[in-house]
Design a protein around this motif. Structure first.
Motif, mmCIF file in Angstrom:
data_model
loop_
_atom_site.group_PDB
_atom_site.id
_atom_site.type_symbol
_atom_site.label_atom_id
_atom_site.label_comp_id
_atom_site.label_asym_id
_atom_site.label_seq_id
_atom_site.Cartn_x
_atom_site.Cartn_y
_atom_site.Cartn_z
ATOM 1 N N GLU B 174 0.840 -1.196 0.000
ATOM 2 C CA GLU B 174 0.000 0.000 0.000
ATOM 3 C C GLU B 174 0.878 1.249 0.000
ATOM 4 O O GLU B 174 2.055 1.197 0.340
ATOM 5 C CB GLU B 174 -0.883 0.023 1.258
ATOM 6 C CG GLU B 174 -1.787 -1.192 1.414
ATOM 7 C CD GLU B 174 -2.957 -1.194 0.442
ATOM 8 O OE1 GLU B 174 -3.244 -0.121 -0.138
ATOM 9 O OE2 GLU B 174 -3.567 -2.257 0.256
ATOM 10 N N GLY B 175 0.268 2.364 -0.342
ATOM 11 C CA GLY B 175 0.974 3.641 -0.280
ATOM 12 C C GLY B 175 1.699 3.939 -1.573
ATOM 13 O O GLY B 175 1.481 3.282 -2.595
ATOM 14 N N GLY B 208 -1.064 -4.507 -5.103
ATOM 15 C CA GLY B 208 -1.375 -3.276 -4.388
ATOM 16 C C GLY B 208 -0.858 -2.071 -5.159
ATOM 17 O O GLY B 208 -0.076 -2.208 -6.092
ATOM 18 N N PRO B 209 -1.301 -0.892 -4.751
ATOM 19 C CA PRO B 209 -1.013 0.316 -5.522
ATOM 20 C C PRO B 209 0.470 0.595 -5.762
ATOM 21 O O PRO B 209 0.848 1.005 -6.866
ATOM 22 C CB PRO B 209 -1.642 1.439 -4.682
ATOM 23 C CG PRO B 209 -2.219 0.826 -3.469
ATOM 24 C CD PRO B 209 -2.201 -0.655 -3.611
ATOM 25 N N ALA B 210 1.321 0.370 -4.772
ATOM 26 C CA ALA B 210 2.742 0.707 -4.954
ATOM 27 C C ALA B 210 3.405 -0.218 -5.975
ATOM 28 O O ALA B 210 4.373 0.167 -6.635
ATOM 29 C CB ALA B 210 3.484 0.636 -3.623
ATOM 30 N N ILE B 236 3.907 -10.895 -10.262
ATOM 31 C CA ILE B 236 2.987 -9.767 -10.281
ATOM 32 C C ILE B 236 1.992 -10.035 -11.396
ATOM 33 O O ILE B 236 2.385 -10.440 -12.505
ATOM 34 C CB ILE B 236 3.760 -8.448 -10.524
ATOM 35 C CG1 ILE B 236 4.694 -8.165 -9.330
ATOM 36 C CG2 ILE B 236 2.799 -7.282 -10.776
ATOM 37 C CD1 ILE B 236 5.724 -7.085 -9.576
ATOM 38 N N ASN B 237 0.715 -9.849 -11.120
ATOM 39 C CA ASN B 237 -0.286 -10.096 -12.157
ATOM 40 C C ASN B 237 -0.061 -9.148 -13.330
ATOM 41 O O ASN B 237 0.200 -7.962 -13.143
ATOM 42 C CB ASN B 237 -1.691 -9.894 -11.586
ATOM 43 C CG ASN B 237 -2.099 -11.059 -10.704
ATOM 44 O OD1 ASN B 237 -2.108 -12.205 -11.147
ATOM 45 N ND2 ASN B 237 -2.409 -10.784 -9.452
ATOM 46 N N PRO B 238 -0.175 -9.665 -14.563
ATOM 47 C CA PRO B 238 0.060 -8.806 -15.720
ATOM 48 C C PRO B 238 -1.054 -7.774 -15.883
ATOM 49 O O PRO B 238 -2.203 -8.042 -15.542
ATOM 50 C CB PRO B 238 0.071 -9.787 -16.897
ATOM 51 C CG PRO B 238 -0.699 -10.971 -16.430
ATOM 52 C CD PRO B 238 -0.501 -11.054 -14.947
ATOM 53 N N ASP B 239 -0.690 -6.609 -16.378
ATOM 54 C CA ASP B 239 -1.669 -5.559 -16.631
ATOM 55 C C ASP B 239 -1.210 -4.768 -17.859
ATOM 56 O O ASP B 239 -0.298 -5.195 -18.575
ATOM 57 C CB ASP B 239 -1.837 -4.659 -15.396
ATOM 58 C CG ASP B 239 -0.522 -3.991 -14.980
ATOM 59 O OD1 ASP B 239 0.442 -4.011 -15.765
ATOM 60 O OD2 ASP B 239 -0.455 -3.446 -13.854
ATOM 61 N N GLN B 240 -1.800 -3.610 -18.077
ATOM 62 C CA GLN B 240 -1.477 -2.841 -19.279
ATOM 63 C C GLN B 240 0.015 -2.491 -19.350
ATOM 64 O O GLN B 240 0.608 -2.486 -20.426
ATOM 65 C CB GLN B 240 -2.342 -1.562 -19.311
ATOM 66 C CG GLN B 240 -2.407 -0.904 -20.682
ATOM 67 C CD GLN B 240 -2.971 -1.837 -21.752
ATOM 68 O OE1 GLN B 240 -3.953 -2.557 -21.509
ATOM 69 N NE2 GLN B 240 -2.333 -1.874 -22.924
ATOM 70 N N VAL B 280 -0.468 -10.489 3.463
ATOM 71 C CA VAL B 280 0.324 -9.577 4.281
ATOM 72 C C VAL B 280 0.210 -8.187 3.657
ATOM 73 O O VAL B 280 0.201 -8.068 2.433
ATOM 74 C CB VAL B 280 1.815 -10.013 4.275
ATOM 75 C CG1 VAL B 280 2.689 -8.986 4.976
ATOM 76 C CG2 VAL B 280 1.968 -11.378 4.921
ATOM 77 N N THR B 281 0.092 -7.179 4.484
ATOM 78 C CA THR B 281 0.036 -5.816 3.949
ATOM 79 C C THR B 281 1.228 -5.019 4.448
ATOM 80 O O THR B 281 1.566 -5.078 5.637
ATOM 81 C CB THR B 281 -1.278 -5.129 4.363
ATOM 82 O OG1 THR B 281 -2.354 -5.872 3.774
ATOM 83 C CG2 THR B 281 -1.329 -3.700 3.844
#
Lengths: 200, 488
Positions: B174-175, B208-210, B236-240, B280-281
């Motif tokens: 996060e963050g 998460g965002p970071a 890490i899950n693939p994205d654009q 875990v966060t």
């Protein structure tokens, strides 16, 4: 593979290798990996840790417990680099089995590939075994792979051996190349469904 | 048991059979080979008279022993053992029809830098290499695993490994990172919190965002050090960001074939209903740059923190490890790492040897010079990286500042070539391991940090908070005096 590959127990005198997170760079320093075979690896086992500044053997356990077959270590042994050179060096030095609180995964996989049982137990038990070895340097320690026990002196304790490792060693099926080679038609079926293989 | 995660989906697609020992036979879609861990495996194949099953899925390069000084790359290599290793690899790839990125190809480099930049590493693949940093390729949403030499033999002979499925830990980051704080700091923070053996038995799914904010090179740095946290693989899950990076790369198909492949990539990410073995966060808001103070990557502090006391660790063995670390590093608990004298600055490796790593270091070096007491090496992760850096004029920034600008290889990360620490030199290093002896001298001392922090350490001759070099970061930059106040 017609020879008998069943490993139901290993035994011999012990060597304590106390400490957490003993990494494969310590077990087999990288500069000794510049050889195209594993033949000489025993010479390089814990090369730096075993020597003093003048290059003479120090009081490292491997220098003290020469000829040992069972190494007893602590937590996360064999972490770091995937180099099989590390367990190869141990095996060629004479180690037939390892006991510890935990092993790094690639190291444990490499042990399985080489037919070296890796047994785990708690800190207290490991400490008692290490103390016992110090008191009985010529004493016999046995890892019973099938029963998942370790016997030293008059004491027998239960230990954990990963199911796949136990099965592989006891049934003599740790030569995974041969095992998987017999499934090649199934491999082709799996590959046929993978879009990335067929798009290239 | 995890369900419907990327790991579950990709595993199932590659599972060939269950083996009698209870393991799964898993097809490996990309097998990366280098000179150090493969010759013995090719030898085993020859003994059994078995051919390489999937030469088209196998790619080789030379990295570990590669000399990084241009004149030392002439064949035969001056170091006889290195020449023997390289010759053996050349013979093995040529006999087996395997593509090899050698010195003359212009594409040579560290296997975990080369495969991503050529588009060989793609989402939804399984990747194996006789190198523990194979987790790197997980940045694309693949399962990358480091394997030993007997398993290399397995992959060469059958295209498969025998493996057990692991648990999946989701790590939500996060963050958002402040200026002067990077992907390297995220992964060091994760290892700091979860420990060097925290990942044993698990693969790590970073999200998460970071994480989503990171570009592909940052994601590669995070996944690269999964193994330092004890996790065999991390992804890490693939994205654009992933798709945009891949489009147009040499080994990525074009046009309709690309669209079809992308459809596959879009099906493999963890679902919204995914179940994890644990979650875990970690919050990176306000995170400071991290540096190691010890002899494993978990012995690490934010630069604003003092070196912890051994007594602060739980358990006798961790306390013992901390004492051993302080002794080796010649440090005291309570001290700040800021101001720790540095003899060598090393930029490069499969963690931080990519163009963006050199670009950020160059930003720090621009108009500055390396301290007289520091030997500074910039070693591009691949020849492609080197050319791209040179096209942007980055090489001149490094050379003008007093860095040696080298050719591609693993170099001083593990010192299998001529690049090594001497005696008890201290190295500010963008690499991944600070183990005793790792950089070629048993008394050598390694301080792991981000590339920007390495550049700052090179200029100052000591560990420095790089944020003091950035307009927006100055206010956050810590000094040794701040830290001692905290310690007091």
């Amino acid at each position: 593979m017609s020879e008998d590959h069943h490993i139901t127990e290993v035994s011999g005198s012990g060597v304590p290798l106390p400490g957490d997170d003993i990494d494969t760079d310590q077990i087999l320093p990288a500069r000794f990996m510049k050889e195209v075979t594993f033949d000489n690896m025993a010479d390089y086992l814990f090369y730096d840790a075993r020597r003093d500044d003048g290059g003479e053997f120090n009081d490292h356990p491997l220098n003290v417990y020469e000829g040992a077959n069972i190494a007893v270590t602590n937590k996360n042994f064999g972490c770091g680099s995937s180099r099989e050179h590390a367990p190869q060096a141990m095996m060629r030095w004479g180690i037939d089995g390892v006991i510890g609180e935990s092993f790094a995964e690639i190291f444990a996989d490499n042990c399985k590939s080489l037919g070296i049982p890796a047994a785990t137990t708690d800190y207290g038990t490991v400490s008692e075994m290490q103390a016992w070895i110090e008191a009985n340097p010529d004493g016999d320690i046995e890892i019973d792979v099938e029963a998942e026990t370790v016997t030293y002196g008059e004491t027998t304790v239960g230990v954990d051996i990963d199911d796949a490792m136990q099965e592989a060693l006891v049934e003599g099926i740790w030569d995974t190349t041969q095992l998987m080679y017999s499934n090649m038609s199934k491999v082709e079926a799996t590959v046929a469904d993978l879009p990335y293989v067929n798009s290239n | 048991m995890s369900q419907n995660t990327l790991y579950d989906t990709v595993w199932e697609k590659h599972k060939v059979a269950e083996l009698p020992n209870g393991q799964d036979q898993l097809f490996i879609g990309l097998h990366l080979v280098h000179e150090v861990t493969s010759p013995q495996a090719f030898g085993m194949l020859r003994e059994r008279d078995i051919d390489v099953a999937y030469p088209d899925r196998t790619f080789a390069t030379t990295d570990h022993i590669a000399p990084t000084e241009a004149e030392k790359r002439q064949r035969p290599l001056a170091d006889q053992q290195s020449e023997e290793m390289l010759s053996a690899l050349e013979r093995n790839v040529s006999e087996n029809g395997i593509t090899f990125f050698g010195f003359e190809s212009g594409k040579q480099g560290i296997t975990h830098v080369v495969a991503p930049e050529l588009g060989l590493s793609q989402p939804g693949m399984t990747v194996a290499c006789g190198d523990s940093h194979t987790a790197t390729h997980g940045a694309f949403g693949s399962i990358g695993v480091g394997i030993g030499t007997s398993q290399i033999r397995d992959v060469l002979a059958t295209g498969c490994i025998a493996a057990e499925k692991q648990k999946v830990r989701r790590i939500n980051v996060e963050g958002s990172l402040g200026e002067g704080v990077y992907a390297k700091d995220i992964i060091l923070k994760i290892i700091k919190d979860l420990g060097v053996d925290g990942g044993v038995g698990h693969v790590y799914e970073y999200g998460g965002p970071a994480i989503e904010e990171l570009d592909m090179e940052g994601r590669l740095a995070v996944c690269n050090m999964s193994i330092e946290g004890g996790a065999r693989a991390g992804y890490i899950n693939p994205d654009q960001t992933t798709y945009d990076y891949l489009e147009g790369r040499e080994y990525v198909p074009e046009g309709e074939a690309y669209e079809e492949l992308k459809q596959y990539w879009e099906t493999i990410a963890s679902g919204e209903d995914a179940e994890y073995d644990d979650v875990v966060t970690i919050d990176v808001d306000g995170l400071d740059p991290l540096v190691t103070w010890g002899i494993n990557p978990g012995q690490v502090v934010e630069v604003s923190e003092p070196i912890p006391s051994p007594d602060a660790f739980e358990g006798r063995s961790e306390q013992e490890a901390a004492r051993q670390a302080l002794d080796h590093m010649d440090l005291d608990a309570g001290e700040s790492m800021l101001g720790y004298d540095v003899d060598v600055a090393f930029l490069g490796t499969c963690t931080n040897g990519r163009v963006s790593d050199f670009a950020v270091a160059a930003e720090v070096l621009e108009g500055n010079t390396v301290d007289d007491s520091v030997r500074a090496l910039a070693v591009p992760g691949s020849e492609t990286v080197r050319e791209q850096c040179e096209a942007r004029g980055l090489d001149e920034v490094f050379i003008d500042a007093g860095f040696q600008w080298r050719r591609a290889g693993c170099s001083m990360c593990l010192a299998m070539n001529d690049d090594a620490l001497h005696g008890d030199e201290v190295c500010a290093s963008s690499s991944n391991r600070n183990f005793i002896g790792r950089q070629g001298s048993k008394d050598g001392r390694t301080v792991l940090m981000s590339p920007a922090m390495v550049a700052a350490a090179a200029v100052e001759g000591e560990v420095t908070d790089v944020r003091s070099y950035f307009d927006d970061g100055q206010a956050d930059a810590a000094t040794a005096d701040d830290v001692s106040e905290v310690a007091d």
